[in-house]
Design a protein around this motif. Structure first.
Motif, mmCIF file in Angstrom:
data_model
loop_
_atom_site.group_PDB
_atom_site.id
_atom_site.type_symbol
_atom_site.label_atom_id
_atom_site.label_comp_id
_atom_site.label_asym_id
_atom_site.label_seq_id
_atom_site.Cartn_x
_atom_site.Cartn_y
_atom_site.Cartn_z
ATOM 1 N N SER A 46 73.263 -89.728 27.230
ATOM 2 C CA SER A 46 74.648 -89.330 26.969
ATOM 3 C C SER A 46 75.565 -89.713 28.131
ATOM 4 C CB SER A 46 74.728 -87.829 26.689
ATOM 5 O OG SER A 46 74.315 -87.068 27.804
ATOM 6 N N PHE A 74 76.413 -93.514 27.981
ATOM 7 C CA PHE A 74 77.475 -93.832 27.029
ATOM 8 C C PHE A 74 78.832 -93.386 27.559
ATOM 9 C CE2 PHE A 74 73.899 -93.430 23.871
ATOM 10 C CZ PHE A 74 73.850 -94.794 23.595
ATOM 11 N N PHE A 75 78.841 -92.225 28.193
ATOM 12 C CA PHE A 75 80.101 -91.718 28.725
ATOM 13 C C PHE A 75 80.652 -92.653 29.799
ATOM 14 C CE2 PHE A 75 82.320 -89.047 31.902
ATOM 15 C CZ PHE A 75 83.414 -88.714 31.134
ATOM 16 N N ILE A 130 80.085 -95.838 30.113
ATOM 17 C CA ILE A 130 80.582 -97.057 29.469
ATOM 18 C C ILE A 130 81.964 -96.793 28.882
ATOM 19 C CG2 ILE A 130 80.204 -98.682 27.583
ATOM 20 C CD1 ILE A 130 77.214 -98.298 27.991
ATOM 21 N N GLY A 141 74.741 -71.782 16.869
ATOM 22 C CA GLY A 141 74.366 -73.194 16.955
ATOM 23 C C GLY A 141 75.502 -74.051 17.485
ATOM 24 N N PHE A 142 75.313 -75.349 17.394
ATOM 25 C CA PHE A 142 76.255 -76.326 17.924
ATOM 26 C C PHE A 142 77.697 -76.079 17.463
ATOM 27 C CE2 PHE A 142 78.474 -80.371 17.952
ATOM 28 C CZ PHE A 142 78.103 -80.909 19.150
ATOM 29 N N TRP A 165 75.608 -80.088 25.582
ATOM 30 C CA TRP A 165 74.426 -80.494 24.819
ATOM 31 C C TRP A 165 73.981 -81.882 25.270
ATOM 32 C CZ3 TRP A 165 72.448 -77.163 20.988
ATOM 33 C CH2 TRP A 165 73.269 -76.060 20.688
ATOM 34 N N LYS A 166 73.807 -82.031 26.548
ATOM 35 C CA LYS A 166 73.447 -83.356 27.066
ATOM 36 C C LYS A 166 72.160 -83.842 26.428
ATOM 37 C CE LYS A 166 75.629 -83.372 31.562
ATOM 38 N NZ LYS A 166 75.837 -82.048 32.132
ATOM 39 N N PHE A 167 72.136 -85.116 26.094
ATOM 40 C CA PHE A 167 70.895 -85.706 25.597
ATOM 41 C C PHE A 167 70.623 -86.966 26.405
ATOM 42 C CE2 PHE A 167 74.442 -86.952 22.891
ATOM 43 C CZ PHE A 167 74.362 -88.341 22.922
ATOM 44 N N LYS A 168 69.457 -87.512 26.210
ATOM 45 C CA LYS A 168 69.063 -88.672 26.998
ATOM 46 C C LYS A 168 70.030 -89.823 26.722
ATOM 47 C CE LYS A 168 64.893 -90.700 28.700
ATOM 48 N NZ LYS A 168 64.215 -91.917 28.326
ATOM 49 N N ILE A 194 85.130 -82.791 20.515
ATOM 50 C CA ILE A 194 83.721 -82.604 20.156
ATOM 51 C C ILE A 194 82.832 -83.450 21.068
ATOM 52 C CG2 ILE A 194 82.030 -82.926 18.320
ATOM 53 C CD1 ILE A 194 84.391 -82.289 16.374
ATOM 54 N N ASN A 195 83.287 -84.674 21.338
ATOM 55 C CA ASN A 195 82.552 -85.520 22.294
ATOM 56 C C ASN A 195 82.396 -84.818 23.638
ATOM 57 O OD1 ASN A 195 82.093 -87.733 20.722
ATOM 58 N ND2 ASN A 195 83.919 -88.838 21.395
ATOM 59 N N ALA A 205 79.947 -81.966 23.421
ATOM 60 C CA ALA A 205 78.558 -82.436 23.359
ATOM 61 C C ALA A 205 78.115 -82.926 24.738
ATOM 62 C CB ALA A 205 78.425 -83.548 22.325
ATOM 63 N N LEU A 206 79.022 -83.597 25.435
ATOM 64 C CA LEU A 206 78.655 -84.182 26.728
ATOM 65 C C LEU A 206 78.444 -83.132 27.809
ATOM 66 C CD1 LEU A 206 81.004 -87.257 26.930
ATOM 67 C CD2 LEU A 206 78.527 -87.297 27.027
#
Lengths: 308, 297
Positions: B123, B126-127, B129, B198-199, B118-121, B110-111, B114-115
């Motif tokens: 993301s 965090f990846f 890191i 959707g997601f 569904w990229k978000f500001k 799922i990570n 999403a990465l």
């Protein structure tokens, strides 16, 4: 419904966003485990340990800061110095031997041979085994009475001596034999993937110019495979610093303190000797060594990305 | 890519036993013996009786084959006061393995989804890191994790260890899934969006079925990795929940009693059997897993 709308807005022109926080909300919620792992465990726990390495914590973590005391004690401890010395010996030898063996085997397998898959399976299977299993098997093979030494003596060479696990001077090389056995297959695999990525035309050109096979490898192929070598180097180095299970299984750090390694020092002081401060300081030193290896690697990666 | 188009790489094959070939095959066979030797030694030792071991050496084949060491290793070998053999550790490992593999792969897939879709500001930050975290020596995080688990009431239990495996498996698995989802054509995702999915719907109905091969790679990676773990098992569980590797080490390296080398090697082989079976059964998928983890990690 709202989720869909937000996502569509995001995929659209990028104007007139709703709320910054709720945009793509489901994705943020789904990524929460990753964010928590990255921030709480990887960043948070690491910083926590670094901070507490400046305290005099013993049985329990305490906040009485003592500056660099723990580090002074660490570097004054003969056990830590032995651990570092062992790691340097193991590290240098393991790095060189794994790279040489890994590349040589990959090059041999790349010569269009029969049974390539069979050979590759044989070289790689130890990598599927745990360090505990690896350590215990090699402990048995290197047993001085029944193992290699016993066999050679049985052939009539009575004075032959090869008992690395019982001889403090060479014990780390006994561990090295097992470590190479376990890990070199991985590097062979990476090198083979790298060799397969080399353009066939290079070989044709080299042949037209009359350059021999070995020389082609040394002068043309290896320089071309620099990124593969750097990746291998980082992988091997990261593995070396974590070296722990293998030593536990093979020698438990003995004879005496002869095969101690830093990871063992950390474990023993944190969970056995109830001297947390020493464990924290030692693990911070381990992190520092990784950082020293990683910084040039990241630098090269970023520079490489910019160039092409 | 296409070998048929480019033709063979080496020089034109001459005699089969050219000097070159003898050198190549000779080297490969000698090296193969070094890699196979420990496997051979494990098998032959575990099939010998103790008197035979004392008379011979580690390499001599068994004269009288006995399976008693296997039975003893599985059902009777002692660790401390418990004398019910490695079977206890085996079942513990199974109990640890199933939830750990399931949870870590569910979370990481799922990570990764999403990465990549569904990229978000932030993301990517965090990846990055997360990926750097894979290089941090575990030792520096061991103790604070003990505190965290204790606060959650999970320290020493099965679920604490499951959580630890999920956390430390995350970097490589997320990378694996992210790269795979990124390789799926964007049009597919956009078409699903236009149709109003959707997601979660896109994940379960489109992405997950397409990523089945990667799920298999991830399972192989996690089963061998978690089965072979020693450090986390010894720190985050109590002795009656020790995984197989920890129990094996305790059996073989115990200082009490007479050393029964045949039982020790049977126990070692038993512990290695699970990853070995997976390795030889999975073939190229195993290689794909480690290559995915290694080359880009």
């Amino acid at each position: 419904m709202s989720v869909v709308d937000q996502g569509l807005a995001n995929a659209g022109t990028g104007k007139g966003k709703p709320n910054r926080l709720t945009r793509n909300l489901m994705s943020k919620i789904a990524a929460l485990p990753m964010i928590m792992t990255a921030m709480v465990v990887f960043v948070g726990c690491t910083i926590w340990t670094i901070v507490y390495s400046f305290t005099s914590s013993r049985l329990l973590p305490k906040e009485n800061f003592v500056g660099l005391d723990q580090y002074e004690r660490l570097w004054g401890s003969s056990r830590w110095l032995i651990s570092i010395q062992n790691l340097v010996w193991y590290g240098v030898c393991s790095l060189i031997l794994t790279l040489v063996i890994g590349f040589t085997l990959a090059a041999l397998l790349d010569r269009k041979i029969r049974f390539e898959n069979a050979f590759r399976s044989i070289f790689l299977f130890p990598f599927a085994l745990s360090f505990i299993v690896t350590g215990l098997v090699w402990q048995w093979i290197l047993n001085p009475d029944y193992g290699v030494q016993g066999v050679v003596r049985g052939w009539g060479w009575e004075s032959f001596s090869f008992d690395p696990l019982y001889n403090p001077d060479i014990v780390i090389f006994g561990i090295l034999i097992a470590g190479i056995w376990q890990g070199s297959g991985l590097i062979m695999c990476i090198m083979l993937a790298g060799l397969r990525g080399i353009d066939e035309d290079i070989w044709k050109a080299a042949r037209v110019d009359g350059i021999g096979t070995v020389k082609t490898y040394l002068v043309i192929i290896i320089p071309m495979m620099r990124p593969v070598f750097i990746t291998s180097l980082v992988l091997i180095a990261a593995g070396i610093i974590k070296l722990y299970d293998l030593v536990v299984a093979q020698t438990s750090g003995g004879p005496g303190l002869a095969s101690q390694v830093p990871a063992m020092y950390v474990y023993d002081y944190m969970f056995k000797a109830q001297n947390l401060g020493q464990g924290f300081a030692a693990s911070t030193m381990m992190l520092l060594s990784v950082v020293i290896i990683l910084i040039p690697y990241i630098y090269l990666q970023i520079r490489g990305n910019k160039n092409g | 890519m296409d070998n048929a188009m480019t033709g063979p790489r080496g020089p034109k094959p001459k005699r089969r036993f050219s000097r070159n070939n003898i050198f190549i095959y000779g080297t490969l066979i000698v090296v193969s013996m070094y890699y196979l030797l420990p496997l051979y030694v494990m098998v032959v030792t575990s099939l010998k009786g103790m008197p035979e071991i004392r008379m011979g050496n580690v390499f001599s084949p068994p004269v009288e084959i006995t399976f008693e060491p296997w039975v003893k290793a599985w059902a009777e070998a002692c660790t401390g006061i418990n004398c019910d053999g490695l079977s206890r550790g085996f079942w513990n490992s199974v109990r640890i393995l199933i939830p750990s593999v399931t949870l870590s792969i569910a979370v990481a897939s799922i990570n990764g989804y999403a990465l990549s879709n569904w990229k978000f500001k932030g993301s990517e930050v965090f990846f990055n890191i997360l990926i750097l975290g894979a290089f941090i020596p575990y030792q520096i995080m061991l103790y604070p994790i003990v505190i965290l688990l204790r606060e959650m009431g999970l320290y020493g239990g099965l679920w604490g260890l499951v959580l630890v495996h999920t956390v430390f498996g995350m970097p490589i698995l997320t990378l694996l899934f992210r790269n795979y989802f990124a390789s799926i054509p964007d049009e597919l995702f956009k078409a699903a969006r236009v149709d109003g999915a959707g997601f979660w719907r896109i994940y379960f109905q489109i992405m997950m079925p397409m990523a089945l091969p990667i799920f298999v790679v991830a399972i192989i990676l996690q089963v061998t990795g978690i089965w072979n773990d020693f450090l986390f098992g010894v720190i985050y569980t109590k002795p009656d929940l020790y995984p197989m590797t920890v129990q094996l080490n305790n059996i073989v390296n115990s200082v009490q009693g007479v050393k029964e080398y045949n039982v020790n090697m049977a126990a070692t082989l038993l512990t290695g059997l699970v990853p070995l079976i997976i390795y030889f059964a999975s073939g190229k998928l195993f290689v794909r897993g480690i290559a995915a983890g290694a080359v880009k990690g």
